[in-house]
Design a protein around this motif. Structure first.
Motif, PDB file in Angstrom:
ATOM      1  N   ARG A  59       0.215  -0.912  -0.239  1.00 58.26           N
ATOM      2  CA  ARG A  59      -0.061   0.041   0.089  1.00 58.26           C
ATOM      3  C   ARG A  59       1.192   1.122   0.100  1.00 58.26           C
ATOM      4  O   ARG A  59       0.503   2.605  -0.833  1.00 58.26           O
ATOM      5  CB  ARG A  59      -0.614   0.153   1.074  1.00 58.26           C
ATOM      6  N   GLU A 113      -5.853   9.058  -2.919  1.00 61.29           N
ATOM      7  CA  GLU A 113      -7.256   8.346  -2.761  1.00 61.29           C
ATOM      8  C   GLU A 113      -8.075   7.376  -3.314  1.00 61.29           C
ATOM      9  O   GLU A 113      -8.348   6.316  -3.032  1.00 61.29           O
ATOM     10  CB  GLU A 113      -7.984   9.407  -2.576  1.00 61.29           C
ATOM     11  N   LEU A 114      -7.595   8.059  -4.977  1.00 63.48           N
ATOM     12  CA  LEU A 114      -8.353   6.957  -5.926  1.00 63.48           C
ATOM     13  C   LEU A 114      -8.206   5.348  -6.026  1.00 63.48           C
ATOM     14  O   LEU A 114      -8.452   4.669  -5.730  1.00 63.48           O
ATOM     15  CB  LEU A 114      -8.535   7.516  -7.533  1.00 63.48           C
ATOM     16  N   GLY A 147      -6.032   4.071  -3.184  1.00 62.27           N
ATOM     17  CA  GLY A 147      -6.374   2.950  -2.188  1.00 62.27           C
ATOM     18  C   GLY A 147      -7.303   2.850  -2.383  1.00 62.27           C
ATOM     19  O   GLY A 147      -7.575   1.390  -1.582  1.00 62.27           O
ATOM     20  N   ARG A 148      -8.724   3.601  -2.823  1.00 63.88           N
ATOM     21  CA  ARG A 148     -10.219   2.921  -2.483  1.00 63.88           C
ATOM     22  C   ARG A 148     -10.252   1.415  -3.351  1.00 63.88           C
ATOM     23  O   ARG A 148     -10.813   0.682  -2.870  1.00 63.88           O
ATOM     24  CB  ARG A 148     -10.974   4.286  -2.858  1.00 63.88           C
ATOM     25  N   SER A 149      -9.544   1.667  -4.840  1.00 62.81           N
ATOM     26  CA  SER A 149     -10.022   1.038  -5.441  1.00 62.81           C
ATOM     27  C   SER A 149      -9.354  -0.409  -5.565  1.00 62.81           C
ATOM     28  O   SER A 149      -9.873  -1.903  -6.250  1.00 62.81           O
ATOM     29  CB  SER A 149      -9.992   1.287  -6.959  1.00 62.81           C
ATOM     30  N   THR A 150      -7.876  -0.155  -4.997  1.00 59.49           N
ATOM     31  CA  THR A 150      -7.825  -1.726  -4.311  1.00 59.49           C
ATOM     32  C   THR A 150      -7.768  -2.069  -3.039  1.00 59.49           C
ATOM     33  O   THR A 150      -7.515  -3.285  -3.150  1.00 59.49           O
ATOM     34  CB  THR A 150      -6.354  -0.987  -4.872  1.00 59.49           C
ATOM     35  N   SER A 151      -8.312  -1.159  -2.354  1.00 49.40           N
ATOM     36  CA  SER A 151      -9.324  -2.127  -1.193  1.00 49.40           C
ATOM     37  C   SER A 151     -10.297  -2.879  -1.392  1.00 49.40           C
ATOM     38  O   SER A 151     -11.223  -2.598  -1.574  1.00 49.40           O
ATOM     39  CB  SER A 151      -8.759  -0.596   0.172  1.00 49.40           C
ATOM     40  N   ASP A 152     -10.419  -3.984   0.091  1.00 49.71           N
ATOM     41  CA  ASP A 152     -11.842  -4.840  -0.315  1.00 49.71           C
ATOM     42  C   ASP A 152     -12.902  -4.130   0.949  1.00 49.71           C
ATOM     43  O   ASP A 152     -13.864  -4.017   0.920  1.00 49.71           O
ATOM     44  CB  ASP A 152     -11.682  -5.948   0.470  1.00 49.71           C
ATOM     45  N   LYS A 153     -12.714  -2.668   1.069  1.00 53.18           N
ATOM     46  CA  LYS A 153     -13.381  -1.670   2.673  1.00 53.18           C
ATOM     47  C   LYS A 153     -13.986  -1.168   1.407  1.00 53.18           C
ATOM     48  O   LYS A 153     -13.973  -0.096   1.274  1.00 53.18           O
ATOM     49  CB  LYS A 153     -12.685  -1.871   3.690  1.00 53.18           C
ATOM     50  N   PRO A 154     -15.393  -0.609   1.872  1.00 49.80           N
ATOM     51  CA  PRO A 154     -15.865   0.348   0.791  1.00 49.80           C
ATOM     52  C   PRO A 154     -15.870   2.040   1.894  1.00 49.80           C
ATOM     53  O   PRO A 154     -15.229   2.233   2.533  1.00 49.80           O
ATOM     54  CB  PRO A 154     -17.779  -0.080   1.909  1.00 49.80           C
TER      55      PRO A 154
END
Length: 158
Positions: free
Chosen positions: A50, A148-149, A151-158
């Protein structure tokens, strides 16, 4: 100096390069090497997937912001030169990014997704900020948004 020596600049270039494509490939290789040298210390300073993703984005944006003429030249060369130059540079970049995503998935840091598609999306996003930065967009803001974009797109958290 070239004219004083009786050589035109085009003759000097053809002395070193056998074709325009060879010249363009050499310029593209040099700009890519400069970018790598600029980004490598930051990338080698982090270990987690990350963190590596965030630093890769920030280092790319910083290089673009600080080397706008070179990056624009590289984009033009890759768009207008022979297919081999574009494929080589684009494929190398995509493979490095896909490797980052694959490593992050293996470590359980990134959610399941196709690493090649995510790599292509990231590369396209980074390449697309060139005119925004040239028009005066703050590089830190740009990097923050991309971190941010992705980070969110690779995370399994919404």
């Amino acid at each position: 100096m070239c004219k004083e020596a009786g050589l035109s600049s085009s003759r000097l270039i053809t002395y070193h390069f056998s074709s325009k494509d060879e010249l363009f490939a050499a310029v593209a290789d040099q700009i890519a090497a400069d970018a790598d040298a600029h980004m490598r210390p930051a990338l080698e300073a982090v270990t987690g997937a990350r963190e590596l993703l965030a630093i890769a984005i920030r280092a790319n944006v910083a290089f673009i912001a600080g080397h706008s003429p070179q990056v624009r030249a590289l984009q033009q060369i890759l768009l207008n030169s022979g297919q081999g130059v574009w494929e080589r540079h684009h494929t190398e970049s995509l493979n490095r990014l896909a490797g980052l995503f694959t490593d992050g998935q293996r470590a359980g840091v990134f959610r399941p997704f196709d690493p090649r598609v995510m790599a292509a999306a990231l590369r396209a996003s980074i390449d697309s900020v060139v005119p925004l930065l040239a028009a005066g967009l703050d590089p830190d803001l740009c990097a923050d948004e991309l971190v941010e974009l992705f980070g969110r797109s690779t995370s399994d958290k919404p």
